[in-house]
Design an enzyme around this catalytic site. Structure first.
Site, mmCIF file in Angstrom:
data_model
loop_
_atom_site.group_PDB
_atom_site.id
_atom_site.type_symbol
_atom_site.label_atom_id
_atom_site.label_comp_id
_atom_site.label_asym_id
_atom_site.label_seq_id
_atom_site.Cartn_x
_atom_site.Cartn_y
_atom_site.Cartn_z
ATOM 1 N N TRP A 160 0.842 -1.200 0.000
ATOM 2 C CA TRP A 160 0.000 0.000 0.000
ATOM 3 C C TRP A 160 0.879 1.253 0.000
ATOM 4 O O TRP A 160 1.455 1.614 1.031
ATOM 5 C CB TRP A 160 -0.903 0.027 1.239
ATOM 6 C CG TRP A 160 -1.823 -1.143 1.303
ATOM 7 C CD1 TRP A 160 -3.021 -1.253 0.679
ATOM 8 C CD2 TRP A 160 -1.636 -2.370 2.029
ATOM 9 N NE1 TRP A 160 -3.595 -2.462 0.969
ATOM 10 C CE2 TRP A 160 -2.765 -3.173 1.786
ATOM 11 C CE3 TRP A 160 -0.609 -2.880 2.847
ATOM 12 C CZ2 TRP A 160 -2.914 -4.444 2.337
ATOM 13 C CZ3 TRP A 160 -0.766 -4.128 3.399
ATOM 14 C CH2 TRP A 160 -1.904 -4.908 3.138
ATOM 15 N N HIS A 180 -6.778 1.367 2.833
ATOM 16 C CA HIS A 180 -7.847 0.383 2.619
ATOM 17 C C HIS A 180 -8.866 0.564 3.741
ATOM 18 O O HIS A 180 -8.646 1.355 4.662
ATOM 19 C CB HIS A 180 -7.292 -1.054 2.595
ATOM 20 C CG HIS A 180 -6.386 -1.405 3.752
ATOM 21 N ND1 HIS A 180 -5.834 -2.635 3.931
ATOM 22 C CD2 HIS A 180 -5.947 -0.670 4.815
ATOM 23 C CE1 HIS A 180 -5.082 -2.642 5.026
ATOM 24 N NE2 HIS A 180 -5.141 -1.476 5.576
ATOM 25 N N ARG A 206 -4.378 5.771 -2.306
ATOM 26 C CA ARG A 206 -3.046 5.203 -2.513
ATOM 27 C C ARG A 206 -2.201 6.135 -3.367
ATOM 28 O O ARG A 206 -2.688 6.720 -4.333
ATOM 29 C CB ARG A 206 -3.157 3.829 -3.184
ATOM 30 C CG ARG A 206 -3.854 2.876 -2.231
ATOM 31 C CD ARG A 206 -3.753 1.446 -2.616
ATOM 32 N NE ARG A 206 -4.634 0.683 -1.730
ATOM 33 C CZ ARG A 206 -5.099 -0.526 -1.974
ATOM 34 N NH1 ARG A 206 -4.732 -1.137 -3.090
ATOM 35 N NH2 ARG A 206 -5.881 -1.136 -1.126
ATOM 36 N N GLN A 220 -14.129 1.387 -1.359
ATOM 37 C CA GLN A 220 -14.057 -0.022 -0.980
ATOM 38 C C GLN A 220 -15.224 -0.364 -0.068
ATOM 39 O O GLN A 220 -15.822 0.515 0.557
ATOM 40 C CB GLN A 220 -12.765 -0.302 -0.193
ATOM 41 C CG GLN A 220 -11.506 -0.390 -1.046
ATOM 42 C CD GLN A 220 -10.353 -1.012 -0.268
ATOM 43 O OE1 GLN A 220 -10.240 -0.823 0.944
ATOM 44 N NE2 GLN A 220 -9.491 -1.740 -0.962
ATOM 45 N N VAL A 263 -5.024 -11.795 7.605
ATOM 46 C CA VAL A 263 -5.890 -12.973 7.447
ATOM 47 C C VAL A 263 -5.038 -14.232 7.272
ATOM 48 O O VAL A 263 -3.902 -14.171 6.841
ATOM 49 C CB VAL A 263 -6.837 -12.837 6.223
ATOM 50 C CG1 VAL A 263 -7.954 -11.848 6.515
ATOM 51 C CG2 VAL A 263 -6.068 -12.450 4.976
ATOM 52 N N ALA A 317 -13.090 -11.956 6.612
ATOM 53 C CA ALA A 317 -13.095 -10.554 6.205
ATOM 54 C C ALA A 317 -12.860 -10.491 4.707
ATOM 55 O O ALA A 317 -12.245 -11.396 4.127
ATOM 56 C CB ALA A 317 -12.000 -9.783 6.942
HETATM 57 N N1 PHE Z 1 -7.603 -4.555 2.665
HETATM 58 C C1 PHE Z 1 -7.110 -5.370 1.582
HETATM 59 C C2 PHE Z 1 -6.693 -4.466 0.423
HETATM 60 O O1 PHE Z 1 -7.279 -3.428 0.272
HETATM 61 C C3 PHE Z 1 -8.145 -6.356 1.120
HETATM 62 C C4 PHE Z 1 -8.526 -7.361 2.168
HETATM 63 C C5 PHE Z 1 -9.564 -7.103 3.033
HETATM 64 C C6 PHE Z 1 -7.889 -8.576 2.264
HETATM 65 C C7 PHE Z 1 -9.933 -8.024 3.991
HETATM 66 C C8 PHE Z 1 -8.236 -9.495 3.204
HETATM 67 C C9 PHE Z 1 -9.273 -9.227 4.053
HETATM 68 O O2 PHE Z 1 -5.818 -4.769 -0.325
#
Ligand code: PHE
Length: 349
Positions: A160, A180, A206, A220, A263, A317
């Site tokens: 990111w 995010h 970003r 998002q 995760v 998630a």
């Molecule tokens: N937050 C991550 C992204 O924007 C996406 C994501 C969300 C991945 C939740 C796993 C669980 O790249």
């Protein structure tokens, strides 16, 4: 009544009535009232003069003067009413509108295509029992990275490119534009105990060059569910249900192994192209699949850090980009069209 006093009353009557008839407006009427009927007015003058007359004359002139007073008051009321009607009809005449003229056309507003897509997407989650909540766009490093198991200098930070608002200095905690919507996971776990089912819409930023499928700002939706016995199957079923509702009941989704520090396991989520159903076409750039975002099972370490017993609870998630979905839904070839605010483009939706 042939005396001078009687003549004066008759004269006063015709003079007063003539003046009343000539009065063009309310101001003149008011002055007229003072002049003829006022306490120092002409009629009062006649009544005062009675004292100098004989008894008989006094009776006759007095009666005549009182009758005149009543007559003049009535005439005054009538004239007032007459002038009022006149001014109303003049105003109507003056401001007359031609009701046969065509009206100015109403310009109809419409919702931005990204907003329309977002609302449909959220409605799908709401119908499955998810609540919709929001979080801040200017975020602390703690929520955007650290609490999501991305400490300073962790290589995953490179995933990111961050727009910093304030670097850490003088002991202040660093702030950034959230990269995010995942920091919302932490904020929700701070405030709520399982079972949790939320969808969090919001903007993320970003520090990136833009092209047809990348913008430095995007919308998002973060999805978080925590309960006893949740598995990857629940995650897949939920995402599939939402995609079928939006893009048709024959849709399939694909989970590919991926890595996100928060995760385990993590996955990249894609849906089969709704134009070619996987055969490959221009919409999906020949791959047959459309990338939707990341997902996975909430890392047990995060559950524990947030005071949730990971031997009892599990969670999933997901984070999905709405602009890409909107591009697919509406056949928009370049993501940058969405935020150039060219009405010729936006009016087509
Ligand atoms: N937050 C991550 C992204 O924007 C996406 C994501 C969300 C991945 C939740 C796993 C669980 O790249």
């Amino acid at each position: 009544m042939t005396t001078a006093a009687a003549t004066a009353v008759t004269q006063l009557r015709s003079e007063a009535l003539a003046a009343l008839e000539a009065a063009p407006d309310q101001r003149t009427l008011d002055a007229w009232r003072v002049e003829y009927l006022g306490r120092k007015g002409k009629l009062t003058g006649v009544l005062r003069g009675l004292a100098e007359l004989s008894i008989d004359e006094r009776k006759a002139i007095g009666a005549a003067a009182n009758a005149l007073k009543i007559e003049l008051e009535a005439a005054y009321d009538a004239r007032t009413e007459e002038l009022r009607h006149k001014s109303i009809s003049e105003a109507l005449e003056h401001g007359k509108i031609d009701i046969t003229l065509p009206a100015h056309p109403h310009r109809r507003g419409r919702l931005h295509p990204v907003t329309q897509t977002l609302r449909e997407f959220l409605e799908a989650f709401r119908s499955m029992g998810f609540s919709i909540v929001e979080g801040p766009e200017v975020e602390l490093d703690y929520y955007n990275f650290e609490a999501l198991r991305i400490p300073p200098d962790h290589p995953a930070r490179d995933m990111w490119d961050t727009l910093w608002v304030d670097y850490e200095k003088d002991g202040r905690r660093p702030m950034l534009l959230r990269t995010h919507t995942s920091p919302a996971q932490i904020r929700i776990m701070e405030e709520h105990k399982p079972p949790i089912r939320v969808a969090v819409p919001g903007r993320a930023y970003r520090f990136e060059a833009t092209d047809t499928t990348h913008e430095w700002m995007m919308t998002q939706v973060e999805v978080l569910a925590i309960d006893e016995g949740l598995s990857l199957a629940h995650m897949k079923g939920t995402l599939l249900g939402v995609m079928r509702r939006l893009f048709g009941s024959e849709r399939r989704i694909r989970l590919q192994c991926s890595y996100f520090p928060f995760v385990e396991p993590g996955a990249e989520v894609a849906m089969d192209c709704f134009v070619c159903s996987g055969a490959g076409c221009a919409t999906c750039h020949g791959s047959g699949w459309i990338e939707m975002g990341g997902a996975g099972m909430v890392h047990p370490e995060i559950l524990e850090n947030m005071g949730i017993d990971s031997s009892r609870y599990t969670g999933f998630a997901a984070g999905m980009g709405i602009e890409r979905l909107a591009m697919q839904l509406y056949g928009v070839p370049d993501m940058r069209y969405f935020y150039q605010n060219d009405l010729r483009v936006l009016q087509q939706f």
